[in-house]
Design a protein around this motif. Structure first.
Motif, mmCIF file in Angstrom:
data_model
loop_
_atom_site.group_PDB
_atom_site.id
_atom_site.type_symbol
_atom_site.label_atom_id
_atom_site.label_comp_id
_atom_site.label_asym_id
_atom_site.label_seq_id
_atom_site.Cartn_x
_atom_site.Cartn_y
_atom_site.Cartn_z
ATOM 1 N N ARG A 288 26.658 41.234 42.524
ATOM 2 C CA ARG A 288 26.380 41.319 41.086
ATOM 3 C C ARG A 288 26.362 42.775 40.636
ATOM 4 O O ARG A 288 26.872 43.110 39.555
ATOM 5 C CB ARG A 288 25.038 40.648 40.776
ATOM 6 N N GLN A 289 25.778 43.642 41.468
ATOM 7 C CA GLN A 289 25.685 45.052 41.088
ATOM 8 C C GLN A 289 27.062 45.699 41.017
ATOM 9 O O GLN A 289 27.293 46.603 40.221
ATOM 10 C CB GLN A 289 24.804 45.792 42.093
ATOM 11 N N TYR A 290 27.985 45.214 41.856
ATOM 12 C CA TYR A 290 29.342 45.781 41.865
ATOM 13 C C TYR A 290 30.325 44.935 41.056
ATOM 14 O O TYR A 290 31.503 45.301 40.970
ATOM 15 C CB TYR A 290 29.853 45.899 43.304
ATOM 16 N N ALA A 291 29.883 43.823 40.508
ATOM 17 C CA ALA A 291 30.776 42.910 39.778
ATOM 18 C C ALA A 291 32.005 42.612 40.626
ATOM 19 O O ALA A 291 33.152 42.682 40.165
ATOM 20 C CB ALA A 291 31.188 43.523 38.433
ATOM 21 N N ALA A 292 31.751 42.278 41.901
ATOM 22 C CA ALA A 292 32.836 42.076 42.860
ATOM 23 C C ALA A 292 33.116 40.620 43.152
ATOM 24 O O ALA A 292 33.731 40.289 44.164
ATOM 25 C CB ALA A 292 32.502 42.817 44.168
ATOM 26 N N GLY A 293 32.682 39.721 42.280
ATOM 27 C CA GLY A 293 32.972 38.306 42.472
ATOM 28 C C GLY A 293 31.959 37.624 43.368
ATOM 29 O O GLY A 293 30.856 38.118 43.599
#
Length: 422
Positions: free
Chosen positions: A21-26
């Motif tokens: 979530r913090q990296y918006a990496a799926g």
């Protein structure tokens, strides 16, 4: 549904939900622990958005978020200069370091590639390897001024070497002039044995089981464990302290019952090394000279090759100010050591010539570095301390070649020096 294709012990499992979530990496599809390193933990991560390398900065010595962020800024600037690195990805808050549950993590793009030992490189590739390290050292001098400036700090200035001569080794020195050897490094990687791990970025934090990067009690950075308790960082090990360490280790060897093959080799090498130190005790290096920014752990397991060319230099945890030429010498001892404990001097020569051109380092600087690293290795017993004092046998496979190299190097001192300076 997110899953881990390889079970991860709960105590080691990364907090994937919060991190992604913090990296918006799926969303996570697979999470595979990579080969366990001695410093940190890594995971090959596949998500709905792509493939990544997730690094858990676990080692307390290198887990400070501010220091990690500084390394990240350095690698990004190096990438801007065309140096093959794998800069981390930024999170939604713009930061490259994610702290979750008191632990620091970083997410990197996955880099496909394989690790290559010097025996797997052609002479031309060895020259390109030396040039690459020279470019790294020269480029770091450029980028670290800006990186440190962003923190309101000035980059340490390398001290100027005073007048003197290249320290004599067991044979005749091959270069003279101002000594520029610098201080002894503080993190010595374990020796490489030429094993090629599985392809991919995942082995980036693995100690070369044989480096090497490596500098200290092997990959751990404990100088005392590597060179003896009385180590002067400006001069290297005091032979008197090394003699005491040898006696202590011999007592440990004798107390192990029943003795095994490792004990026999350890006893032989300890007695052999004591005799060499008695003969060469007056060769302790003098005060060192110039230093600069270095990778700090340059060895085969921290360099990925793809299609025969370097694809990425990884694991910058030991980025710091140390003698540049000594890193070049230590790296060569890891890349080009043969299983019998001898160096491939033809490949060392090609590597060193290219390094000197790219880094702007003169023969005198390399000769001084050769002497200092030779002395360091002559007083080096970190593998035996791990085995007998810590009960840690992970470095045992490296010991035969590493211990033989110190003896061979002493006998071939002139030839080794010429290979680095000729």
């Amino acid at each position: 549904m997110p899953r881990s294709s390889v079970p991860i012990p709960v105590i080691h499992a990364p907090p994937l939900g919060a991190l992604l979530r913090q990296y918006a990496a799926g969303s996570a599809l697979t999470c595979d622990p990579v080969e366990q390193g001695l410093l940190n933990r890594g995971y090959r991560l596949r998500t709905t958005h792509g493939r990544y390398f997730l690094k858990h900065h676990f080692d307390p010595e290198t887990a400070d978020p501010a220091a990690i962020a500084r390394q990240h800024r350095a690698t990004q600037r190096l990438a801007d200069l065309g140096v093959p690195v794998a800069p981390p990805l930024a999170g939604t808050d713009g930061r490259t370091v994610a702290v979750v549950g008191g632990h620091a993590y970083a997410l990197h793009p996955w880099i496909d590639g394989r690790h290559r030992h010097g025996g797997q490189l052609t002479t031309a590739q060895c020259a390109r390897l030396g040039a690459l390290l020279g470019v790294v050292h020269a480029s770091l001098e450029r980028v670290m001024e800006r990186v440190m400036a962003t923190q309101g700090r000035s980059s340490p200035k390398p001290p100027t070497a005073g007048p003197g001569r290249v320290p004599e080794g067991p044979g005749t020195p091959h270069a003279t002039g101002d000594e520029a050897g610098g201080t002894a490094g503080t993190h010595e990687p374990a020796e490489a044995n030429g094993r090629t791990p599985d392809s991919g970025q995942g082995a980036r934090d693995s100690a070369p089981a044989a480096p090497h990067g490596p500098e200290g009690s092997g990959p751990g950075g404990d100088t005392e464990a590597r060179t003896g308790e009385g180590t002067d960082p400006a001069r290297g090990a005091d032979p008197a302290d090394t003699f005491a360490l040898i006696d202590r280790l011999l007592a440990r060897v004798r107390s192990h019952r029943p003795p095994d093959a490792f004990d026999e080799l350890a006893r032989h090498r300890l007695l052999e090394r004591r005799a060499l130190l008695e003969k060469h005790a007056d060769r302790r290096p003098p005060q060192g000279g110039s230093v600069g920014w270095v990778h700090g752990d340059f060895h085969p397991f921290n360099l990925l090759y793809r299609d025969g060319e370097p694809a990425a230099i990884v694991d910058w945890d030991r980025l710091g100010v140390h003698p540049r030429a000594e890193e070049a010498v230590r790296a060569a001892m890891i890349f080009f050591v043969r299983p019998v404990g001898a160096l491939d001097l033809a490949k060392v020569r090609a590597y060193a010539r290219a390094y000197r051109r790219a880094a702007g380092a003169g023969p005198a600087e390399l000769a001084a570095a050769v002497h200092r690293v030779w002395w360091e290795r002559l007083n080096d017993f970190w593998m035996l301390r791990w085995h007998y004092e810590r009960g840690d046998t992970r470095a045992d496979p490296q010991f035969p070649a590493a211990s033989a190299l110190a003896v061979w190097w002493t006998r071939k001192y002139d030839a080794v020096c010429e290979a680095f300076t000729g």
